[in-house]
Design a protein around this motif. Structure first.
Motif, PDB file in Angstrom:
ATOM      1  N   LYS A 135     -21.943  24.393 -32.003  1.00 20.19           N
ATOM      2  CA  LYS A 135     -22.379  23.236 -32.781  1.00 20.19           C
ATOM      3  C   LYS A 135     -23.037  22.232 -31.838  1.00 20.19           C
ATOM      4  N   PRO A 136     -24.295  21.854 -32.103  1.00 25.19           N
ATOM      5  CA  PRO A 136     -24.970  20.891 -31.221  1.00 25.19           C
ATOM      6  C   PRO A 136     -24.246  19.548 -31.214  1.00 25.19           C
ATOM      7  N   PHE A 137     -24.134  18.947 -30.039  1.00 26.82           N
ATOM      8  CA  PHE A 137     -23.518  17.628 -29.930  1.00 26.82           C
ATOM      9  C   PHE A 137     -24.002  16.961 -28.655  1.00 26.82           C
ATOM     10  N   ASP A 138     -23.807  15.656 -28.590  1.00 26.89           N
ATOM     11  CA  ASP A 138     -24.163  14.887 -27.397  1.00 26.89           C
ATOM     12  C   ASP A 138     -23.062  15.112 -26.360  1.00 26.89           C
ATOM     13  N   ILE A 139     -23.430  15.739 -25.242  1.00 28.99           N
ATOM     14  CA  ILE A 139     -22.422  16.125 -24.259  1.00 28.99           C
ATOM     15  C   ILE A 139     -21.995  14.980 -23.350  1.00 28.99           C
ATOM     16  N   PHE A 140     -22.756  13.873 -23.327  1.00 31.82           N
ATOM     17  CA  PHE A 140     -22.429  12.814 -22.374  1.00 31.82           C
ATOM     18  C   PHE A 140     -21.014  12.269 -22.552  1.00 31.82           C
ATOM     19  N   PRO A 141     -20.544  11.998 -23.791  1.00 30.16           N
ATOM     20  CA  PRO A 141     -19.169  11.480 -23.915  1.00 30.16           C
ATOM     21  C   PRO A 141     -18.108  12.400 -23.308  1.00 30.16           C
ATOM     22  N   ILE A 142     -18.336  13.715 -23.397  1.00 27.03           N
ATOM     23  CA  ILE A 142     -17.385  14.654 -22.790  1.00 27.03           C
ATOM     24  C   ILE A 142     -17.324  14.444 -21.284  1.00 27.03           C
ATOM     25  N   PHE A 143     -18.485  14.386 -20.639  1.00 26.69           N
ATOM     26  CA  PHE A 143     -18.498  14.247 -19.181  1.00 26.69           C
ATOM     27  C   PHE A 143     -18.145  12.826 -18.748  1.00 26.69           C
ATOM     28  N   ASN A 144     -18.429  11.848 -19.598  1.00 22.39           N
ATOM     29  CA  ASN A 144     -18.033  10.481 -19.284  1.00 22.39           C
ATOM     30  C   ASN A 144     -16.511  10.371 -19.263  1.00 22.39           C
ATOM     31  N   ASP A 145     -15.862  10.955 -20.289  1.00 25.32           N
ATOM     32  CA  ASP A 145     -14.394  10.952 -20.311  1.00 25.32           C
ATOM     33  C   ASP A 145     -13.832  11.783 -19.157  1.00 25.32           C
ATOM     34  N   LEU A 146     -14.448  12.926 -18.892  1.00 22.70           N
ATOM     35  CA  LEU A 146     -13.981  13.795 -17.804  1.00 22.70           C
ATOM     36  C   LEU A 146     -13.999  13.045 -16.471  1.00 22.70           C
ATOM     37  N   ALA A 147     -15.116  12.385 -16.188  1.00 20.62           N
ATOM     38  CA  ALA A 147     -15.244  11.685 -14.903  1.00 20.62           C
ATOM     39  C   ALA A 147     -14.291  10.502 -14.817  1.00 20.62           C
ATOM     40  N   PHE A 148     -14.142   9.767 -15.924  1.00 16.20           N
ATOM     41  CA  PHE A 148     -13.243   8.615 -15.894  1.00 16.20           C
ATOM     42  C   PHE A 148     -11.790   9.062 -15.752  1.00 16.20           C
ATOM     43  N   GLU A 418     -30.093  24.737 -24.960  1.00 13.69           N
ATOM     44  CA  GLU A 418     -30.883  23.540 -25.216  1.00 13.69           C
ATOM     45  C   GLU A 418     -31.098  23.351 -26.713  1.00 13.69           C
ATOM     46  N   LYS A 419     -30.994  22.093 -27.166  1.00 12.42           N
ATOM     47  CA  LYS A 419     -31.205  21.805 -28.578  1.00 12.42           C
ATOM     48  C   LYS A 419     -32.174  20.658 -28.831  1.00 12.42           C
ATOM     49  N   LYS A 420     -32.473  19.869 -27.796  1.00 13.47           N
ATOM     50  CA  LYS A 420     -33.373  18.731 -27.983  1.00 13.47           C
ATOM     51  C   LYS A 420     -34.152  18.491 -26.707  1.00 13.47           C
ATOM     52  N   SER A 421     -35.480  18.347 -26.829  1.00 15.89           N
ATOM     53  CA  SER A 421     -36.325  18.088 -25.662  1.00 15.89           C
ATOM     54  C   SER A 421     -37.189  16.857 -25.918  1.00 15.89           C
ATOM     55  N   PRO A 422     -37.727  16.255 -24.881  1.00 17.95           N
ATOM     56  CA  PRO A 422     -37.397  16.499 -23.475  1.00 17.95           C
ATOM     57  C   PRO A 422     -36.103  15.790 -23.084  1.00 17.95           C
ATOM     58  N   ILE A 423     -35.695  15.941 -21.827  1.00 18.28           N
ATOM     59  CA  ILE A 423     -34.541  15.200 -21.331  1.00 18.28           C
ATOM     60  C   ILE A 423     -34.863  13.715 -21.395  1.00 18.28           C
ATOM     61  N   GLN A 424     -33.953  12.944 -21.985  1.00 22.46           N
ATOM     62  CA  GLN A 424     -34.177  11.509 -22.144  1.00 22.46           C
ATOM     63  C   GLN A 424     -33.251  10.721 -21.217  1.00 22.46           C
ATOM     64  N   ILE A 425     -33.725   9.575 -20.780  1.00 13.71           N
ATOM     65  CA  ILE A 425     -32.965   8.754 -19.845  1.00 13.71           C
ATOM     66  C   ILE A 425     -32.824   7.338 -20.373  1.00 13.71           C
ATOM     67  N   LYS A 426     -31.776   6.678 -19.888  1.00 18.42           N
ATOM     68  CA  LYS A 426     -31.520   5.290 -20.242  1.00 18.42           C
ATOM     69  C   LYS A 426     -31.075   4.559 -18.979  1.00 18.42           C
ATOM     70  N   PRO A 427     -32.023   4.035 -18.206  1.00 11.03           N
ATOM     71  CA  PRO A 427     -31.660   3.377 -16.948  1.00 11.03           C
ATOM     72  C   PRO A 427     -30.902   2.066 -17.185  1.00 11.03           C
ATOM     73  N   LEU A 438     -26.861  19.286 -26.709  1.00 10.89           N
ATOM     74  CA  LEU A 438     -26.815  20.682 -26.296  1.00 10.89           C
ATOM     75  C   LEU A 438     -25.811  21.432 -27.170  1.00 10.89           C
ATOM     76  N   GLU A 439     -25.799  22.737 -27.018  1.00  8.91           N
ATOM     77  CA  GLU A 439     -24.815  23.563 -27.717  1.00  8.91           C
ATOM     78  C   GLU A 439     -24.116  24.459 -26.700  1.00  8.91           C
ATOM     79  N   PHE A 440     -22.801  24.556 -26.827  1.00 11.35           N
ATOM     80  CA  PHE A 440     -22.026  25.407 -25.935  1.00 11.35           C
ATOM     81  C   PHE A 440     -21.541  26.628 -26.718  1.00 11.35           C
ATOM     82  N   LYS A 441     -21.814  27.800 -26.197  1.00 19.52           N
ATOM     83  CA  LYS A 441     -21.363  29.049 -26.814  1.00 19.52           C
ATOM     84  C   LYS A 441     -20.328  29.696 -25.920  1.00 19.52           C
TER      85      LYS A 441
END
Length: 444
Positions: A135-148, A418-427, A438-441
């Motif tokens: 299932k496509p989802f925004d992966i940043f919250p996962i890695f944000n929680d992981l790192a914190f 990959e599910k959405k292009s291009p890579i987007q940034i928020k400085p 992205l989607e994880f299988k």
């Protein structure tokens, strides 16, 4: 020689005219100016106030290493950021910084970090267990929680409540957003003060300090040892045998939260974004995992044998450096090549542009992890993911160990699609990903 006054200049009206787009993402504005004016330009940001933006890697190497004694961090960190997270390694200068660096450095030595690897791996596994597959989802919250969570568990083991962790994380993130507004809209400084916005965010920081004070007090009173970062910081002694006062200890912990999780979560997200777009790189990491599984490795051995995985992370940090700018102010007038820098010139080095400069990198916009097979590349004057010189990030080894273990665990468990292009940034204060869908299988 030419003086700083002869550097191509971007006017204040132009800055104000583009202020809203700069607030959203200043990098296109800076790139357009670099393309028009060359490797350095002076941006007027207020009446009598200007910043020299540069992507001159030679100058950056000179400032950080060859003549670093003449250059201090700018008020962006020593004043603006410090009002939120205090005077610690990231924001202190001079003798105080040297004193703190000497005190804390041993806690981040490789021999000490080995004791934290099991905690780091357990935290990674726990966070990755929450991933929903197919299932496509925004992966940043996962890695944000992981790192914190990794920073929290490495600091405090397991003696802090989840509600407190969430409050610390929330405060860290929203105070950064407030600081970005202050820096990119300096002409609204009066409003930020008058409206109470700055006071509101400082009050949140005070609440975080109260949480940390409680945790530190409980640890001292318990007499228990966990061999975590808090124990190492409490054990640390200055040359006269004294320990850190609690106010200083809380400053350093706040800085570890702010600097220790943000950059790592960004880098992990961008790495997965790139791997999703380069399936062959995923397969190479998987082959590396399977090859090393034939041997009986502890976690440190697993990290040291993850050669290609490390190249992938290094290349991701080249393309998307979490610390995408470096700021300095010179104490005394200085000269470099044909440039004269008057005393107290504000310099802002674009690591993002240096890492993508065609003069320094072959095919600079392409994802080519193999370029780091040459070990000298990561030590070159054109690569600064953790800074350089005496003020290189104290947690660079901690971050690399965590990221290598995390990427190995992700690729071993999942195929990234990959599910959405291009890579987007928020400085913001760091270079953050945006809408990383992205989607994880699950791997068979």
């Amino acid at each position: 020689m030419s003086s700083v006054k002869n550097i191509p200049e971007v006017s204040l009206p132009k800055f104000i005219r583009h202020s809203l787009s700069i607030l959203r993402n200043p990098l296109p504005f800076h790139r357009a100016n670099f393309n028009q004016y060359g490797n350095s330009f002076r941006l007027n940001v207020g009446f009598g106030k200007s910043v020299i933006f540069t992507r001159d890697a030679e100058l950056l190497s000179y400032v950080l290493q060859k003549n670093q004694k003449n250059y201090l961090k700018s008020p962006i960190q020593t004043r603006d950021l410090a009002k939120y997270i205090g005077k610690g390694l990231l924001t202190a200068e001079g003798e105080k910084w040297q004193k703190q660096r000497r005190l804390i450095q041993p806690a981040f030595h490789k021999s000490q970090l080995i004791q934290l690897l099991d905690t780091i791996q357990r935290t990674i596994d726990s966070e990755l267990d929450q991933i929903k597959t197919d299932k496509p989802f925004d992966i940043f919250p996962i890695f944000n929680d992981l790192a914190f969570q990794t920073v929290v568990k490495s600091l405090f083991s397991s003696e802090i409540e989840d509600a407190a962790i969430k409050q610390l994380q929330h405060t860290t993130e929203i105070t950064q957003k407030m600081l970005v507004k202050e820096l990119r809209q300096p002409y609204l400084g009066w409003w930020f003060k008058l409206s109470g916005k700055i006071k509101f965010h400082i009050n949140l920081i005070d609440q975080s300090r109260a949480i940390l004070h409680k945790v530190v007090t409980q640890r001292k009173q318990s007499g228990m040892r966990y061999n975590d970062l808090l124990d190492m910081l409490l054990d640390a002694r200055y040359e006269d045998g004294s320990s850190m006062e609690e106010t200083q200890l809380l400053d350093e912990i706040l800085i570890l939260f702010a600097a220790g999780h943000e950059t790592t979560s960004n880098a992990l997200t961008f790495t997965c974004e790139l791997l999703a777009r380069h399936p062959q790189a995923q397969l190479k990491i998987l082959e590396e995992i399977q090859k090393n599984k034939k041997e009986s490795f502890d976690l440190m051995d697993r990290i040291s044998h993850a050669t290609y995985t490390k190249w992938v992370i290094q290349e991701a940090m080249r393309l998307y450096p979490p610390a995408y700018f470096i700021d300095r102010v010179n104490k005394e007038e200085d000269s470099f090549q044909e440039l004269v820098l008057p005393k107290e010139s504000n310099l802002l080095f674009s690591v993002y542009e240096i890492h993508r400069h065609p003069d320094f990198w072959t095919n600079p916009e392409a994802f080519i992890p193999e370029r780091f097979s040459d070990e000298t590349v990561k030590f070159s004057k054109n690569y600064y993911p953790f800074g350089a010189g005496q003020r290189m990030c104290i947690g660079n080894n901690f971050a690399m160990y965590e990221m290598i273990l995390a990427i190995l665990s992700v690729v071993e468990r999942y195929e990234i699609v990959e599910k959405k292009s291009p890579i987007q940034i928020k400085p913001l204060i760091t270079l953050k990903p945006f809408e990383s869908i992205l989607e994880f299988k699950k791997r068979a």
